[in-house]
Design an enzyme around this catalytic site. Structure first.
Site, mmCIF file in Angstrom:
data_model
loop_
_atom_site.group_PDB
_atom_site.id
_atom_site.type_symbol
_atom_site.label_atom_id
_atom_site.label_comp_id
_atom_site.label_asym_id
_atom_site.label_seq_id
_atom_site.Cartn_x
_atom_site.Cartn_y
_atom_site.Cartn_z
ATOM 1 N N ASN A 1 0.820 -1.219 0.000
ATOM 2 C CA ASN A 1 0.000 0.000 0.000
ATOM 3 C C ASN A 1 0.850 1.264 0.000
ATOM 4 O O ASN A 1 0.489 2.270 -0.599
ATOM 5 C CB ASN A 1 -0.976 -0.019 1.173
ATOM 6 C CG ASN A 1 -2.068 -1.037 0.930
ATOM 7 O OD1 ASN A 1 -2.498 -1.224 -0.199
ATOM 8 N ND2 ASN A 1 -2.484 -1.729 1.974
ATOM 9 N N TYR A 2 1.994 1.194 0.676
ATOM 10 C CA TYR A 2 2.928 2.330 0.649
ATOM 11 C C TYR A 2 3.422 2.566 -0.778
ATOM 12 O O TYR A 2 3.400 3.691 -1.289
ATOM 13 C CB TYR A 2 4.104 2.045 1.596
ATOM 14 C CG TYR A 2 5.289 2.963 1.407
ATOM 15 C CD1 TYR A 2 5.232 4.306 1.771
ATOM 16 C CD2 TYR A 2 6.478 2.482 0.849
ATOM 17 C CE1 TYR A 2 6.315 5.138 1.590
ATOM 18 C CE2 TYR A 2 7.575 3.305 0.677
ATOM 19 C CZ TYR A 2 7.487 4.635 1.038
ATOM 20 O OH TYR A 2 8.566 5.464 0.857
#
Ligand SMILES: NC(=O)c1ccc[n+]([C@@H]2O[C@H](COP(=O)([O-])OP(=O)(O)OC[C@H]3O[C@@H](n4cnc5c(N)ncnc54)[C@H](OP(=O)(O)O)[C@@H]3O)[C@@H](O)[C@H]2O)c1
Length: 214
Positions: A127-128
């Protein structure tokens, strides 16, 4: 140049502020906390309070007003949840892009990350990396004079001033935050990095030579 820097009180940010000031630039350090703003002022920068998630668009525009260039080296950090990847790592970068477009600030340098090309293979980092990728795409599809710097894993080792830089290095590795700060300074001063995205790791080539070889 007058440079506004988001994440000025962060680990790369603080080193970048020092380098910019030492090299004759004027710095507006954007930060959220009283003690950070005080430190920035004591170092010789202008401290400007900005929360890129909480503050409205007009405040962000004010933060970049009059700057020749903007640096984004802010980030939600490794302890943050998915929501802040969206509001900070992606949303904060985009708010700053929009503010630059409104205020006519053309030059925008961002500290992105290696590994963005395959976020699905990145496990907990997925997700980062997706947030960083979306921010990069927003910048690349804007009309700004961008430079996207994609370091590998950051360390607190002393800087060496020597890196490998290329659009894709084909290997993963580390780089000290001090060298990323030096790359930001050199990229700011190098026309050759405008509208360019590249990966950086510790390497063998002096930073200015590595950037002019891109
Ligand atoms: N760690 C790695 O291996 C790695 C690898 C590649 C790229 N990167 C990227 O490198 C960049 C900088 O790394 P670093 O080690 O210098 O990070 P850092 O020390 O965590 O600094 C990040 C800064 O962002 C600020 N920030 C967080 N939320 C904010 C908000 N809402 N508004 C304004 N500022 C906010 C933080 O301020 P507060 O003190 O107020 O929270 C902090 O000063 C980040 O963009 C990161 O994603 C990291």
């Amino acid at each position: 140049m007058k440079v506004a820097i988001a994440g000025a009180a962060g680990q790369i940010g603080r080193k970048t502020v020092t380098l910019l000031l030492d090299n004759g630039h004027e710095v507006r350090g954007l930060a959220r906390k009283d003690e950070q703003l005080r430190d920035l002022e004591e170092a010789g920068a202008e401290g400007f309070r900005l929360d890129l998630e909480a503050d409205g668009d007009e405040r962000v525009r004010e933060a970049v007003r009059g700057a020749d260039a903007v640096i984004f080296t802010a980030g939600a950090g490794p302890g943050s949840g998915d929501a802040r990847k969206e509001t900070m790592d992606y949303g904060g970068a985009v708010k700053l892009i929009e503010a630059c477009r409104s205020e006519g600030v053309r030059r925008y340098l961002i500290v992105s990350s290696m590994g963005y090309a395959d976020p699905g293979g990145a496990g907990k980092m997925e997700n980062y990396l997706l947030a960083k990728l979306k921010a990069d795409v927003a910048l690349q599809t804007s009309d700004l004079d961008y430079t996207i710097i994609r370091p590998g894993r950051l360390t607190d080792d002393e800087g060496t001033g020597r890196i490998d830089a290329a659009p894709q290095l084909g290997r993963y590795g580390e780089i000290p935050r001090a060298d990323v700060a030096a790359v930001l300074l050199a990229a700011l001063e190098s026309e050759n990095t405008v509208r360019r995205a590249f990966e950086v790791l510790s390497g063998e080539t002096e930073i200015p030579d590595a950037l002019s070889g891109l």
